[in-house]
Design a protein around this motif. Structure first.
Motif, PDB file in Angstrom:
ATOM      1  N   ARG A   1       0.835  -1.215   0.000  1.00 20.05           N
ATOM      2  CA  ARG A   1       0.000   0.000   0.000  1.00 20.05           C
ATOM      3  C   ARG A   1       0.863   1.255   0.000  1.00 20.05           C
ATOM      4  O   ARG A   1       0.560   2.224  -0.702  1.00 20.05           O
ATOM      5  N   HIS A   2       1.936   1.221   0.768  1.00 24.68           N
ATOM      6  CA  HIS A   2       2.832   2.383   0.820  1.00 24.68           C
ATOM      7  C   HIS A   2       3.510   2.594  -0.543  1.00 24.68           C
ATOM      8  O   HIS A   2       3.663   3.736  -0.985  1.00 24.68           O
ATOM      9  N   CYS A   3       3.891   1.528  -1.212  1.00 23.08           N
ATOM     10  CA  CYS A   3       4.496   1.635  -2.546  1.00 23.08           C
ATOM     11  C   CYS A   3       3.524   2.291  -3.524  1.00 23.08           C
ATOM     12  O   CYS A   3       3.909   3.193  -4.280  1.00 23.08           O
ATOM     13  N   VAL A   4       2.284   1.841  -3.505  1.00 25.93           N
ATOM     14  CA  VAL A   4       1.267   2.415  -4.391  1.00 25.93           C
ATOM     15  C   VAL A   4       1.095   3.896  -4.084  1.00 25.93           C
ATOM     16  O   VAL A   4       1.024   4.728  -5.001  1.00 25.93           O
ATOM     17  N   GLU A   5       1.059   4.238  -2.807  1.00 25.43           N
ATOM     18  CA  GLU A   5       0.914   5.636  -2.392  1.00 25.43           C
ATOM     19  C   GLU A   5       2.075   6.493  -2.902  1.00 25.43           C
ATOM     20  O   GLU A   5       1.863   7.591  -3.434  1.00 25.43           O
ATOM     21  N   VAL A   6       3.300   5.991  -2.779  1.00 29.37           N
ATOM     22  CA  VAL A   6       4.480   6.721  -3.248  1.00 29.37           C
ATOM     23  C   VAL A   6       4.395   6.928  -4.760  1.00 29.37           C
ATOM     24  O   VAL A   6       4.630   8.032  -5.265  1.00 29.37           O
ATOM     25  N   ILE A   7       4.041   5.879  -5.477  1.00 33.03           N
ATOM     26  CA  ILE A   7       3.944   5.965  -6.940  1.00 33.03           C
ATOM     27  C   ILE A   7       2.851   6.951  -7.348  1.00 33.03           C
ATOM     28  O   ILE A   7       3.052   7.770  -8.240  1.00 33.03           O
ATOM     29  N   GLN A   8       1.711   6.896  -6.684  1.00 35.04           N
ATOM     30  CA  GLN A   8       0.619   7.812  -7.009  1.00 35.04           C
ATOM     31  C   GLN A   8       1.003   9.262  -6.704  1.00 35.04           C
ATOM     32  O   GLN A   8       0.697  10.162  -7.487  1.00 35.04           O
ATOM     33  N   ASN A   9       1.669   9.491  -5.577  1.00 34.42           N
ATOM     34  CA  ASN A   9       2.065  10.853  -5.207  1.00 34.42           C
ATOM     35  C   ASN A   9       3.105  11.440  -6.151  1.00 34.42           C
ATOM     36  O   ASN A   9       3.073  12.633  -6.452  1.00 34.42           O
ATOM     37  N   LYS A  10       4.046  10.630  -6.609  1.00 27.44           N
ATOM     38  CA  LYS A  10       5.113  11.125  -7.478  1.00 27.44           C
ATOM     39  C   LYS A  10       4.723  11.054  -8.948  1.00 27.44           C
ATOM     40  O   LYS A  10       5.313  11.761  -9.762  1.00 27.44           O
ATOM     41  N   GLY A  11       3.786  10.206  -9.276  1.00 25.94           N
ATOM     42  CA  GLY A  11       3.385  10.020 -10.667  1.00 25.94           C
ATOM     43  C   GLY A  11       4.107   8.837 -11.267  1.00 25.94           C
ATOM     44  O   GLY A  11       5.338   8.794 -11.248  1.00 25.94           O
ATOM     45  N   VAL A  12       3.341   7.912 -11.813  1.00 26.18           N
ATOM     46  CA  VAL A  12       3.899   6.664 -12.316  1.00 26.18           C
ATOM     47  C   VAL A  12       4.927   6.900 -13.428  1.00 26.18           C
ATOM     48  O   VAL A  12       5.881   6.152 -13.558  1.00 26.18           O
TER      49      VAL A  12
ATOM     50  N   ILE B   1      11.694   4.850  -5.539  1.00 29.33           N
ATOM     51  CA  ILE B   1      10.734   4.062  -4.753  1.00 29.33           C
ATOM     52  C   ILE B   1      11.491   3.305  -3.661  1.00 29.33           C
ATOM     53  O   ILE B   1      11.112   3.333  -2.491  1.00 29.33           O
ATOM     54  N   THR B   2      12.573   2.658  -4.052  1.00 27.02           N
ATOM     55  CA  THR B   2      13.376   1.894  -3.098  1.00 27.02           C
ATOM     56  C   THR B   2      13.921   2.786  -1.994  1.00 27.02           C
ATOM     57  O   THR B   2      13.869   2.423  -0.809  1.00 27.02           O
ATOM     58  N   ALA B   3      14.431   3.956  -2.371  1.00 25.66           N
ATOM     59  CA  ALA B   3      15.004   4.876  -1.377  1.00 25.66           C
ATOM     60  C   ALA B   3      13.957   5.322  -0.359  1.00 25.66           C
ATOM     61  O   ALA B   3      14.268   5.528   0.816  1.00 25.66           O
ATOM     62  N   GLU B   4      12.724   5.451  -0.792  1.00 26.11           N
ATOM     63  CA  GLU B   4      11.675   5.892   0.121  1.00 26.11           C
ATOM     64  C   GLU B   4      11.068   4.735   0.915  1.00 26.11           C
ATOM     65  O   GLU B   4      10.710   4.884   2.073  1.00 26.11           O
ATOM     66  N   ILE B   5      10.974   3.577   0.306  1.00 22.94           N
ATOM     67  CA  ILE B   5      10.313   2.430   0.925  1.00 22.94           C
ATOM     68  C   ILE B   5      11.232   1.675   1.892  1.00 22.94           C
ATOM     69  O   ILE B   5      10.807   1.260   2.970  1.00 22.94           O
ATOM     70  N   ALA B   6      12.488   1.478   1.528  1.00 19.40           N
ATOM     71  CA  ALA B   6      13.394   0.628   2.318  1.00 19.40           C
ATOM     72  C   ALA B   6      13.524   1.051   3.783  1.00 19.40           C
ATOM     73  O   ALA B   6      13.419   0.189   4.666  1.00 19.40           O
TER      74      ALA B   6
END
Length: 132
Positions: free
Chosen positions: A76-87, A95-100
């Motif tokens: 869910r957090h990955c999807v949120e990051v992608i949606q906020n930044k734009g696919v 994505i990795t830098a923010e999620i890890a």
């Protein structure tokens, strides 16, 4: 991510090194006694792999993370990051830098403790003593 993956970075105790890679403290190449423990760590990792214990621990970690909802929350957090930044504007590295960091920080303490206990028990069963 492979939470039970052996670390290429040596540390004071092989079981602790594996725990550290799963979200614990940063590892060091010099043990508590001031001795480089690279050989000890690589030997422990070799025994873990050859015995099949590493695969068992990996399966345990993956199952536990799934059962506690950690994996779904991370998705869910990955999807949120992608949606906020734009696919179209986000890279895998971003994505990795923010999620890890969040992924490491949210691994349940109970899992880390149990993994460490299992690694210590395995080391004892193999007559491998941690560096002192």
């Amino acid at each position: 991510q492979d939470a039970a993956a052996p670390s290429s970075a040596p540390c004071a105790s092989a079981p602790l090194c594996l725990w550290r890679r799963s979200g614990g403290m940063a590892s060091s190449s010099i043990g508590a006694s001031g001795i480089d423990t690279s050989l000890e760590t690589s030997m422990f990792n070799k025994v873990l792999v050859e015995s099949g214990e590493r695969a068992k621990l990996k399966e345990y970690v993956m199952q536990t993370l799934t059962e506690c909802g950690w994996r779904e929350e991370l998705k869910r957090h990955c999807v949120e990051v992608i949606q906020n930044k734009g696919v179209e504007r986000v890279s895998v590295e971003e994505i990795t830098a923010e999620i890890a960091p969040r992924a490491r920080a949210t691994v349940p303490d109970e899992l880390k403790t149990e993994l460490l206990n299992r690694l210590r028990l395995f080391a004892e069963e193999q007559n491998m003593e941690p560096a002192k």
